[in-house]
Design a protein around this motif. Structure first.
Motif, PDB file in Angstrom:
ATOM      1  N   VAL A  26      -0.417 -14.714 -46.984  1.00 56.44           N
ATOM      2  CA  VAL A  26       0.527 -15.793 -46.708  1.00 56.44           C
ATOM      3  C   VAL A  26       1.710 -15.729 -47.670  1.00 56.44           C
ATOM      4  N   THR A  48       0.014  -8.617 -34.176  1.00 54.48           N
ATOM      5  CA  THR A  48      -1.277  -9.283 -34.327  1.00 54.48           C
ATOM      6  C   THR A  48      -2.008  -9.364 -32.993  1.00 54.48           C
ATOM      7  N   TYR A  55      -2.745 -13.347 -39.665  1.00 59.25           N
ATOM      8  CA  TYR A  55      -3.019 -14.564 -40.427  1.00 59.25           C
ATOM      9  C   TYR A  55      -4.300 -15.207 -39.926  1.00 59.25           C
ATOM     10  N   TRP A  63       3.651 -18.627 -37.243  1.00 54.65           N
ATOM     11  CA  TRP A  63       3.811 -17.413 -38.046  1.00 54.65           C
ATOM     12  C   TRP A  63       5.261 -16.918 -38.004  1.00 54.65           C
ATOM     13  N   TRP A  66       7.246 -19.226 -40.081  1.00 59.03           N
ATOM     14  CA  TRP A  66       6.937 -19.042 -41.504  1.00 59.03           C
ATOM     15  C   TRP A  66       7.695 -17.840 -42.055  1.00 59.03           C
ATOM     16  N   VAL A  79       6.841 -12.159 -33.153  1.00 57.95           N
ATOM     17  CA  VAL A  79       5.409 -11.902 -33.204  1.00 57.95           C
ATOM     18  C   VAL A  79       5.030 -11.281 -31.877  1.00 57.95           C
TER      19      VAL A  79
END
Length: 134
Positions: A26, A48, A55, A63, A66, A79
């Motif tokens: 993170v 991912t 995560y 995500w 972030w 993502v």
């Protein structure tokens, strides 16, 4: 509404502090992106899937947001699944963020798509990597 936002920020800061203290993905990912915020243009692709989760918390939208907090003004963050990343390559310069097991499982394909790509460990254990594509 403001109280809820402050409360959520306080909760999330606990995650960041935990990541900083334990050198987990993170905080390490955020610091990695922030240290490269001057690269313009540049894209970050967080790769991912359920088999290779990047995560352990939240949802892909969280995500993206972030990582985007640390990206520079001329940088993009998205993502995507490993299949999407392999079937729809992005234009360099970019950084692929993924777990080491995912990098190793598809390394020949990543190298074919992105000659010159270089994987760097993000965490002390090497569980997560940043694959720099010039």
């Amino acid at each position: 509404v403001i109280a809820i936002l402050v409360w959520n920020a306080a909760i999330f800061s606990d995650y960041v502090a935990h990541g900083y203290a334990t050198q987990q993905e993170v905080g390490r990912t955020g610091r990695y992106v922030l240290a490269r915020a001057e690269r313009q243009p540049h894209a970050y692709c967080l790769i991912t899937s359920p088999a290779y989760p990047y995560y352990w918390w939240g949802h892909p939208t969280y995500w993206r947001n972030w990582v985007g907090l640390f990206a520079g003004p001329g940088q993009s963050v998205e993502v995507m699944s490993p299949l999407e990343a392999l079937m729809q390559p992005r234009r360099p310069p970019l950084t692929l963020l993924m777990t080491r097991p995912l990098w190793l499982a598809a390394q020949p394909e990543w190298r074919r798509l992105y000659p010159g790509a270089e994987a760097r460990a993000l965490t002390p254990t090497g569980s997560h990597v940043a694959v720099e594509v010039p």
